[in-house]
Design a protein around this motif. Structure first.
Motif, PDB file in Angstrom:
ATOM      1  N   ALA A 328       0.800  -1.219   0.000  1.00 58.53           N
ATOM      2  CA  ALA A 328       0.000   0.000   0.000  1.00 58.53           C
ATOM      3  C   ALA A 328       0.840   1.279   0.000  1.00 58.53           C
ATOM      4  CB  ALA A 328      -0.949   0.012   1.204  1.00 58.53           C
ATOM      5  N   LEU A 329       2.043   1.228   0.527  1.00 54.90           N
ATOM      6  CA  LEU A 329       2.846   2.432   0.732  1.00 54.90           C
ATOM      7  C   LEU A 329       3.096   3.266  -0.532  1.00 54.90           C
ATOM      8  CD1 LEU A 329       5.503   1.607   3.469  1.00 54.90           C
ATOM      9  CD2 LEU A 329       4.050   3.633   3.360  1.00 54.90           C
ATOM     10  N   PRO A 330       3.440   2.656  -1.667  1.00 52.72           N
ATOM     11  CA  PRO A 330       3.749   3.487  -2.844  1.00 52.72           C
ATOM     12  C   PRO A 330       2.636   4.430  -3.272  1.00 52.72           C
ATOM     13  CG  PRO A 330       4.505   1.234  -3.180  1.00 52.72           C
ATOM     14  CD  PRO A 330       3.673   1.227  -1.937  1.00 52.72           C
ATOM     15  N   ASP A 331       1.398   4.060  -3.032  1.00 53.34           N
ATOM     16  CA  ASP A 331       0.265   4.873  -3.463  1.00 53.34           C
ATOM     17  C   ASP A 331      -0.467   5.538  -2.294  1.00 53.34           C
ATOM     18  OD1 ASP A 331       0.650   4.106  -6.175  1.00 53.34           O
ATOM     19  OD2 ASP A 331      -0.363   2.205  -5.769  1.00 53.34           O
ATOM     20  N   ARG A 332       0.149   5.530  -1.124  1.00 54.18           N
ATOM     21  CA  ARG A 332      -0.516   6.062   0.064  1.00 54.18           C
ATOM     22  C   ARG A 332      -0.694   7.565  -0.068  1.00 54.18           C
ATOM     23  NH1 ARG A 332      -3.827   3.347   3.141  1.00 54.18           N
ATOM     24  NH2 ARG A 332      -3.900   4.029   5.310  1.00 54.18           N
ATOM     25  N   GLN A 333      -1.917   8.069   0.179  1.00 53.48           N
ATOM     26  CA  GLN A 333      -2.192   9.493   0.058  1.00 53.48           C
ATOM     27  C   GLN A 333      -1.904  10.272   1.334  1.00 53.48           C
ATOM     28  OE1 GLN A 333      -5.928  10.640  -1.931  1.00 53.48           O
ATOM     29  NE2 GLN A 333      -6.253   8.487  -2.386  1.00 53.48           N
ATOM     30  N   TYR A 334      -1.701   9.582   2.436  1.00 54.73           N
ATOM     31  CA  TYR A 334      -1.477  10.294   3.704  1.00 54.73           C
ATOM     32  C   TYR A 334      -0.567   9.492   4.620  1.00 54.73           C
ATOM     33  CZ  TYR A 334      -5.302   7.156   5.125  1.00 54.73           C
ATOM     34  OH  TYR A 334      -6.107   6.065   5.346  1.00 54.73           O
TER      35      TYR A 334
END
Length: 334
Positions: A328-334
């Motif tokens: 999830a980290l590469p696309d995390r928005q926050y």
């Protein structure tokens, strides 16, 4: 009734209450974070929304504030007036009364604590200004004092954390310490209950619970106290990532390995927390989505238009182990 007339009427009604207030120049007053009333009169067509934020105590809160300020813009039809309560209920009450005096179209706020809101919300109701709650609920027998509550199911978050802990560690006699959020705040009360209910019937034992006020600094301080007091801590349940990250600092300073010697479960899912999970320093994170700006904008437009809205809007949250965090980290928005 025209909006301008309603605003004027609201201001007159609010003035009766305002005479009892004492102004204090050292306290923060609401600031306009949105558009000015330009000479073209465009602002008169926008929705003026007064928002009182809890504070800036965590990465989650920073992401929540950004979502609101990025969404409730002049381009999207809003004139946003924003205030930071610095985690003090009296500052929020002062801000709400200021918004009433100004005759805003909508008031929204994230309550610092659950109780003590009926009087000021009655004033907003008397001024015909709808109120929307975000992130946290209020404890009131009169649910006509607000139009809608947008936020996560905090009890479920605690239950999800506790269920995972029970599945992983039941039978090992784990000693658990709990880093609680701000005393009296809805997420603190509900996450504590959800977690305790979920581990009931297991051999896991909560040996101590103290508030870290949702901050990294206080989370570290409380964890340092736990480590001095107990030499058999197996698991930390932190009510948010920032307190969990503070606990990591304390655990490492004590010569122990977070995620191994002492397991850690947190709630939020901000980038710093997710990175710690990916690195193995946190073992499990239950998400609490801070991106409430779009939902708030939609509900505000509906209530101003006189449309019915849902009383309770639950945001979608997920949960992450180490592999899920890495993905999830590469696309995390926050």
């Amino acid at each position: 009734m025209s909006r301008n007339f309603r605003r004027a009427s609201a201001a007159v009604l609010a003035a009766m209450t305002a005479t009892a207030l004492v102004a204090c120049s050292s306290e923060q007053t609401p600031t306009d974070a949105g558009s000015d009333a330009g000479s073209d009169g465009a602002a008169s067509e926008s929705i003026t929304l007064g928002f009182s934020q809890v504070g800036a105590e965590s990465g989650w809160r920073a992401a929540n504030t950004k979502s609101i300020q990025d969404t409730l813009t002049a381009e999207n039809g809003f004139d946003l007036k924003f205030s930071d309560a610095q985690q003090k209920q009296e500052n929020q009450i002062q801000a709400i009364r200021s918004y009433i005096q100004q005759g805003v179209d909508v008031i929204a706020f994230a309550p610092v604590v659950e109780t003590g809101w009926d009087a000021v919300l009655q004033e907003a109701k008397a001024a015909s200004i709808p109120v929307i709650l975000t992130d946290r609920a209020v404890d009131s027998e009169d649910d006509t004092l607000y139009e809608s509550f947008i936020g996560s199911d905090f009890v479920k978050e605690g239950e999800t954390a506790g269920t995972w802990a029970k599945e992983q560690y039941d039978g090992e006699g784990y000693k658990v310490v709990e880093l609680q959020g701000t005393t009296g705040a809805a997420p603190m009360i509900d996450r504590q209950k959800g977690f305790a209910d979920a581990i009931a019937g297991s051999d896991m034992e909560i040996i101590d619970s103290q508030t870290g006020n949702f901050t990294r600094t206080e989370g570290k301080q409380v964890m340092e106290g736990f480590l001095q007091k107990y030499d058999d801590i197996d698991l930390v349940f932190a009510h948010n990532d920032d307190m969990g990250l503070g606990a990591i600092e304390a655990i490492e300073a004590a010569g122990k390995v977070p995620g191994k010697d002492i397991k850690i479960i947190t709630v939020d899912g901000v980038k710093d927390g997710m990175q710690a999970l990916a690195d193995g320093k946190i073992n499990y994170i239950v998400e609490c989505n801070p991106l409430l700006g779009p939902d708030l904008a939609e509900i505000a437009k509906k209530v101003v238009a006189g449309e019915e809205v849902e009383k309770r809007i639950v945001t979608k949250d997920e949960a992450f182990d180490q592999e899920a965090a890495k993905a999830a980290l590469p696309d995390r928005q926050y």
